[in-house]
Design an enzyme around this catalytic site. Sequence first.
Site, mmCIF file in Angstrom:
data_model
loop_
_atom_site.group_PDB
_atom_site.id
_atom_site.type_symbol
_atom_site.label_atom_id
_atom_site.label_comp_id
_atom_site.label_asym_id
_atom_site.label_seq_id
_atom_site.Cartn_x
_atom_site.Cartn_y
_atom_site.Cartn_z
ATOM 1 N N GLY A 177 4.363 -3.997 4.000
ATOM 2 C CA GLY A 177 4.633 -5.396 3.641
ATOM 3 C C GLY A 177 4.310 -6.396 4.751
ATOM 4 O O GLY A 177 3.618 -7.391 4.510
ATOM 5 N N GLY A 178 4.786 -6.144 5.960
ATOM 6 C CA GLY A 178 4.566 -7.082 7.074
ATOM 7 C C GLY A 178 3.085 -7.207 7.408
ATOM 8 O O GLY A 178 2.572 -8.317 7.616
ATOM 9 N N SER A 179 2.392 -6.081 7.432
ATOM 10 C CA SER A 179 0.951 -6.096 7.725
ATOM 11 C C SER A 179 0.191 -6.818 6.620
ATOM 12 O O SER A 179 -0.749 -7.576 6.879
ATOM 13 C CB SER A 179 0.407 -4.670 7.823
ATOM 14 N N ASP B 33 -2.263 -1.499 10.643
ATOM 15 C CA ASP B 33 -2.494 -1.499 9.190
ATOM 16 C C ASP B 33 -3.083 -2.809 8.679
ATOM 17 O O ASP B 33 -3.462 -2.903 7.505
ATOM 18 C CB ASP B 33 -1.165 -1.286 8.434
ATOM 19 N N GLY C 237 7.536 1.683 4.601
ATOM 20 C CA GLY C 237 6.237 2.359 4.724
ATOM 21 C C GLY C 237 5.213 1.827 3.734
ATOM 22 O O GLY C 237 4.183 2.452 3.495
ATOM 23 N N LEU C 238 5.527 0.653 3.156
ATOM 24 C CA LEU C 238 4.624 0.079 2.144
ATOM 25 C C LEU C 238 3.738 -1.026 2.717
ATOM 26 O O LEU C 238 2.979 -1.667 1.985
ATOM 27 C CB LEU C 238 5.451 -0.468 0.965
ATOM 28 N N LYS D 252 0.858 -1.201 0.000
ATOM 29 C CA LYS D 252 0.000 0.000 0.000
ATOM 30 C C LYS D 252 0.886 1.239 0.000
ATOM 31 O O LYS D 252 2.075 1.186 0.397
ATOM 32 C CB LYS D 252 -0.930 0.034 1.218
ATOM 33 N N PRO E 281 9.758 -3.608 -0.596
ATOM 34 C CA PRO E 281 10.878 -3.180 0.264
ATOM 35 C C PRO E 281 10.499 -3.239 1.743
ATOM 36 O O PRO E 281 9.372 -2.887 2.115
ATOM 37 C CB PRO E 281 11.132 -1.740 -0.194
ATOM 38 N N VAL E 282 11.449 -3.695 2.556
ATOM 39 C CA VAL E 282 11.200 -3.860 4.001
ATOM 40 C C VAL E 282 11.477 -2.538 4.725
ATOM 41 O O VAL E 282 12.471 -1.870 4.441
ATOM 42 C CB VAL E 282 12.105 -4.997 4.549
HETATM 43 O O1 C5P Z 1 0.384 -1.353 14.805
HETATM 44 P P1 C5P Z 1 1.796 -1.436 14.321
HETATM 45 O O2 C5P Z 1 2.609 -2.426 15.092
HETATM 46 O O3 C5P Z 1 1.911 -1.606 12.840
HETATM 47 O O4 C5P Z 1 2.435 -0.004 14.611
HETATM 48 C C1 C5P Z 1 3.824 0.170 14.690
HETATM 49 C C2 C5P Z 1 4.117 1.316 15.639
HETATM 50 O O5 C5P Z 1 3.682 2.534 15.068
HETATM 51 C C3 C5P Z 1 3.384 1.208 16.967
HETATM 52 O O6 C5P Z 1 4.136 0.500 17.889
HETATM 53 C C4 C5P Z 1 3.234 2.665 17.368
HETATM 54 O O7 C5P Z 1 4.426 3.099 17.972
HETATM 55 C C5 C5P Z 1 3.124 3.381 16.038
HETATM 56 N N1 C5P Z 1 1.727 3.737 15.672
HETATM 57 C C6 C5P Z 1 1.092 4.758 16.352
HETATM 58 N N2 C5P Z 1 -0.187 5.100 15.998
HETATM 59 C C7 C5P Z 1 -0.822 4.468 14.995
HETATM 60 C C8 C5P Z 1 -0.183 3.423 14.279
HETATM 61 C C9 C5P Z 1 1.112 3.091 14.641
HETATM 62 O O8 C5P Z 1 1.652 5.349 17.274
HETATM 63 N N3 C5P Z 1 -2.069 4.835 14.688
#
Ligand code: C5P
Length: 316
Positions: free
Chosen positions: A115-117, A150, A112-113, A23, A108-109
Site C-alpha cells: 500500500g505505501g509503495s 517495491d 505485505g500488499l 499487489k 490493509p496497512v
Molecule cells: O525498500 P523498502 O523500504 O520498502 O524496504 C523495507 C525494508 O525491507 C528495508 O528496510 C529492508 O530491511 C527490507 N528489504 C530487504 N531487501 C529487499 C527489500 C526490502 O532487505 N530486497
Amino acid sequence: MSRPSPSRPRRSRRVLRVPSFAKVNLGLEVLGRRQDGYHELRTLFQTIDLADEVALRPRPAAEGVTVECDHPLVPRDGTNLAAQAAEALRRYARVEAGVHIAIRKRIPVGGGLGGGSSNAAAVLRGLDHLWRLGLGPSGLHLLARKLGADVPYFLVGGTALGLARGDEVYPLRRQVRSHVVLVDAGMPVSTAAVFRRLDGSLTPRENSNSIFYFVSRDLEGKRELRLLANDLERAALDEAPRLKEWAGRIRDVLVQEGAELAALTGSGSTYFGLFEGAQPARRARAALRAAGFAAIGARTLSLAQYRKAWSRSLVR
Ligand code: C5P
C-alpha cells in the site's frame, strides 16, 4: 537521466484523483544478502483491483507538501512515503508548486500488499501529469527506486518478475487472470523485522528455481502456480506468533475451496488464494468469514488493465 527544465504547473485548482492498487507476491525467493544491506530477490508481482484513493490537490508553493490519511497507522508528516515522493519529484523537477495529498485507505496497512509503495508511485505519476513534466513511468523509475524497493513495480503493474531488490521489473508476456481472496489478519508486520529475522537463518538460495521454472512453463503456455513459494513466510510467522496459529487454518480453507495457489504475500501478514472461478472464490470467502477471518474479494489486474485504469484517471 536528464533533468526536465523548471516547470510551471497547470493552473487548474482541480483535484486529481488517481488509483493506487495493491499487489500480491505470487512467489518470492530470497537469494542472499547484498552489500547495501538489502536482499537479493526474485519475485513475481501481481496487481489486484483492491485500491486506495489518492487525491492530489494543487496548493501554492509556499504551502509545500501536506498529507492526510483516514487510517490511524499511516503517518501524516514528512515520513509518509507519498509525501516523500512528492517532495522528491518537486526537488528533482524544480517545480514551484505545493500539493495536498489525501489518502483513503482500503488496502490493509502492514499486510505485505504494498500500500505505501503504491501510494508513492501513484503520487509520482499523478504529479508528473498535474505538473506537466512528461517524465512517464520510465523517467520516474530512478526516483521510485530511491523511495523503496517495491515502488518501481507500481509504475508498471500487472504480472511481472522483480529482480535485484525487487526494483528491476520485467512484465511477463502471459498475464495471470484470477479471482483473489485476501485474508487480512489485522496484525501489521514490519518488513525490516522479518528480513532481520531471516538473516539469522539464511542459507544462500542461489539454486532456488521455482520462479525460473514458473516463467519457463509460462512461455510454453502452462500455468504452474502451485510451485511457487514465499521464502519470507517462516520468518514472518516467527515474527507474528498469533498469525502462526491461524496460518494453517487459513491455508486449509483456501486449498479446500480449490485455490490454485494459497500463499503469504510479501513479508505478511496477509494470506491470499487465487481461484479460477468466481464461485469457488465466493465460497472460500464465506468459509473464511464463518471461521472468524476478515476475507476480502478481489480480481487480478493485468498489465493492460492496469494501464487502462491509469489512462482513464489521467484524461479526466
Ligand atoms: O525498500 P523498502 O523500504 O520498502 O524496504 C523495507 C525494508 O525491507 C528495508 O528496510 C529492508 O530491511 C527490507 N528489504 C530487504 N531487501 C529487499 C527489500 C526490502 O532487505 N530486497
